[in-house]
Design an enzyme around this catalytic site. Structure first.
Site, mmCIF file in Angstrom:
data_model
loop_
_atom_site.group_PDB
_atom_site.id
_atom_site.type_symbol
_atom_site.label_atom_id
_atom_site.label_comp_id
_atom_site.label_asym_id
_atom_site.label_seq_id
_atom_site.Cartn_x
_atom_site.Cartn_y
_atom_site.Cartn_z
ATOM 1 N N LEU A 15 0.813 -1.219 0.000
ATOM 2 C CA LEU A 15 0.000 0.000 0.000
ATOM 3 C C LEU A 15 0.842 1.263 0.000
ATOM 4 O O LEU A 15 0.422 2.295 -0.505
ATOM 5 C CB LEU A 15 -0.935 0.003 1.209
ATOM 6 C CG LEU A 15 -1.972 -1.121 1.275
ATOM 7 C CD1 LEU A 15 -2.752 -1.041 2.580
ATOM 8 C CD2 LEU A 15 -2.921 -1.047 0.092
ATOM 9 N N GLY A 16 2.020 1.197 0.612
ATOM 10 C CA GLY A 16 2.861 2.383 0.701
ATOM 11 C C GLY A 16 4.030 2.124 1.624
ATOM 12 O O GLY A 16 4.210 1.013 2.143
ATOM 13 N N ALA A 17 4.833 3.149 1.821
ATOM 14 C CA ALA A 17 6.009 3.022 2.673
ATOM 15 C C ALA A 17 6.272 4.333 3.364
ATOM 16 O O ALA A 17 5.895 5.407 2.884
ATOM 17 C CB ALA A 17 7.227 2.596 1.859
ATOM 18 N N GLY A 18 6.913 4.246 4.528
ATOM 19 C CA GLY A 18 7.289 5.419 5.294
ATOM 20 C C GLY A 18 8.692 5.257 5.834
ATOM 21 O O GLY A 18 9.445 4.369 5.420
ATOM 22 N N GLY A 19 9.026 6.114 6.780
ATOM 23 C CA GLY A 19 10.372 6.063 7.325
ATOM 24 C C GLY A 19 10.666 4.809 8.122
ATOM 25 O O GLY A 19 11.810 4.369 8.202
ATOM 26 N N GLY A 21 8.756 1.701 7.823
ATOM 27 C CA GLY A 21 8.477 0.422 7.189
ATOM 28 C C GLY A 21 7.497 0.536 6.049
ATOM 29 O O GLY A 21 7.076 1.621 5.660
ATOM 30 N N VAL A 23 3.776 -0.681 4.336
ATOM 31 C CA VAL A 23 2.429 -1.073 4.730
ATOM 32 C C VAL A 23 1.852 -1.950 3.629
ATOM 33 O O VAL A 23 1.910 -1.596 2.448
ATOM 34 C CB VAL A 23 1.523 0.156 4.960
ATOM 35 C CG1 VAL A 23 0.126 -0.284 5.376
ATOM 36 C CG2 VAL A 23 2.133 1.061 6.017
ATOM 37 N N LYS A 37 1.955 -3.248 8.883
ATOM 38 C CA LYS A 37 3.141 -2.393 8.736
ATOM 39 C C LYS A 37 4.370 -3.212 9.131
ATOM 40 O O LYS A 37 4.518 -3.619 10.286
ATOM 41 C CB LYS A 37 3.026 -1.160 9.619
ATOM 42 C CG LYS A 37 4.265 -0.264 9.560
ATOM 43 C CD LYS A 37 4.239 0.764 10.690
ATOM 44 C CE LYS A 37 3.903 2.121 10.174
ATOM 45 N NZ LYS A 37 3.954 3.152 11.244
ATOM 46 N N ASP A 126 -0.058 14.534 15.324
ATOM 47 C CA ASP A 126 0.212 14.725 13.897
ATOM 48 C C ASP A 126 -1.079 14.658 13.079
ATOM 49 O O ASP A 126 -1.113 14.063 12.011
ATOM 50 C CB ASP A 126 1.202 13.678 13.393
ATOM 51 C CG ASP A 126 1.828 14.074 12.050
ATOM 52 O OD1 ASP A 126 1.892 15.281 11.758
ATOM 53 O OD2 ASP A 126 2.238 13.168 11.303
#
Length: 409
Positions: A15-19, A21, A23, A37, A126
């Protein structure tokens, strides 16, 4: 990684990625969709990152309600630690057309989420358009990755300000004490963006936006009259002048019943929480078996296949009706052949359904014979009411539309 299993979860798609990990959309053991995640390998090897993830789990597990994405499960053991949350299908508020059409629904949903967060003793820290998922018109607040419990506010890095300027409260930007009042400010800024389509403190370098948030008035031009006074209070520079989440709910007419009594079915298991350290977060406290039983993954796939098959039956039946009606006058043998071929194909499909004894066997057979009867009836009606050139034009148009649909699908 897609198609693999991670604990009891089957990963389906990224689905996506962040800092921290990636998802993934996944299925649990009962065929329910969840979001998993998975920590990046280099982050998973960092003890500090595991501590932050533990804080995230412990924070999110205190929060429940229909407008927040609850944590369902977590495991910090093994080579690939992961966190499981309710899967929210939709688009972030930052990616939908603004101003939002149903602003009142968005406002009441966000107020309900804010109350759920604060009643659980948590500060999100946030809240912003990118962290509000819009699903069927309702908002769901996601990503408590930097949220901090009221009794644990000193976990952020020394001197660091984490978040998005323009949605961070002035006291956060100035390094002051952060409480639920900061979320109220973010709530006001997020709704201001949704109501006007503009960031309430403008655009530009983060330092310039942060300066305007501390020293300037927000841009609320275009906010409806019923909402503007509330947003001005929420965006007050002084935290003490901002309304509480309960007060916001009262102003918007939201049910202020403690959110613990209004948990969604996904969060029933999370309401009973045990204290645990970072090495004991491999928990199974979310127990879907105690709630309404979900259908299996195989049954879900069979249901989806049946829906697709019925759509093709309807579409092909209509197209065959047009062709047969167009050929009825000049070429009656061709019309008869088309209808006979379609009938034989559908009857064969019904025979396959009768032999396989699938979960939707009876409805499939009924749909097949209904499709045959409907196709014959529509063909006769079309040939009686329309001329051959008109029917040929309809058939050609239907063919072009069908090809475009298949290619796009």
């Amino acid at each position: 990684m897609n198609g693999e299993r991670l604990g009891p979860y089957q990963l389906l798609s990224r689905l996506g990625a962040g800092g921290f990990g990636e998802v993934h959309l996944a299925l649990d053991s009962e065929g329910r969709t969840v979001a998993v995640k998975v920590l990046h390998p280099h982050v998973a090897a960092d003890g500090g990152a595991l501590a932050r993830l533990a804080r995230e789990v412990e924070t999110m597990r205190r929060v429940g309600g229909p407008h927040v994405a609850e944590v369902l499960d977590a495991s910090l053991e093994g080579a690939r630690p992961y966190l499981v949350t309710r899967y929210v299908q939709g688009r972030p508020l930052s990616a939908v057309p603004v101003p939002v059409a149903d602003l009142r629904s968005l406002a009441t949903g966000l107020a309900d989420a804010l109350l759920a967060v604060h009643e659980a003793g948590v500060v999100h820290r946030d809240l912003k358009p990118a962290n509000v998922m819009m699903t069927e018109g309702d908002p769901v607040v996601i990503d408590f990755g930097i949220a901090s419990a009221l009794d644990s506010l000193s976990v952020t890095a020394s001197g660091a300000v984490v978040g998005t300027p323009g949605y961070l409260a002035p006291e956060v930007l100035e390094g002051g004490v952060v409480g639920p009042e900061a979320d109220v400010f973010s709530f006001g800024a997020t709704l201001a963006y949704a109501a006007t389509g503009r960031h309430p403190y403008g655009q530009g370098p983060p330092s310039a936006v942060a300066y305007r948030a501390v020293h300037h008035e927000p841009d609320l031009e275009g906010v409806p009259g019923w909402l503007e006074p509330l947003l001005r209070e929420c965006l007050a520079t002084d935290p003490a002048a901002r309304p509480t989440a309960a007060r916001i709910c009262a102003r918007l007419g939201v049910d202020a019943t403690p959110p613990a009594r209004r948990l969604s079915r996904f969060s029933m298991g999370t309401a009973r929480r045990e204290e645990s350290d970072v090495h004991h977060l491999s928990t199974r406290e979310w127990q879907p078996g105690r709630g309404p039983k979900a259908e299996s993954a195989e049954l879900s796939r069979a249901r989806h296949r049946e829906r697709v098959r019925r759509r093709w039956l309807i579409g092909s039946g209509l197209f065959m009706s047009l062709l047969a009606a167009a050929a009825q006058e000049p070429l009656p043998e061709v019309a008869l052949f088309l209808l006979a071929a379609f009938t034989l194909a559908v009857v064969a499909d019904a025979g396959v359904a009768l032999a396989t004894r699938g979960p939707f066997r009876k409805s499939r057979i009924i749909a097949d014979f209904t499709g045959v009867a409907g196709t014959l009836g529509i063909s006769l009606a079309l040939s009686a009411f329309f001329s051959t050139p008109v029917l040929a034009l309809f058939a050609g148009t239907a063919l072009v539309v069908g090809i475009v649909f298949v290619l796009s699908a």
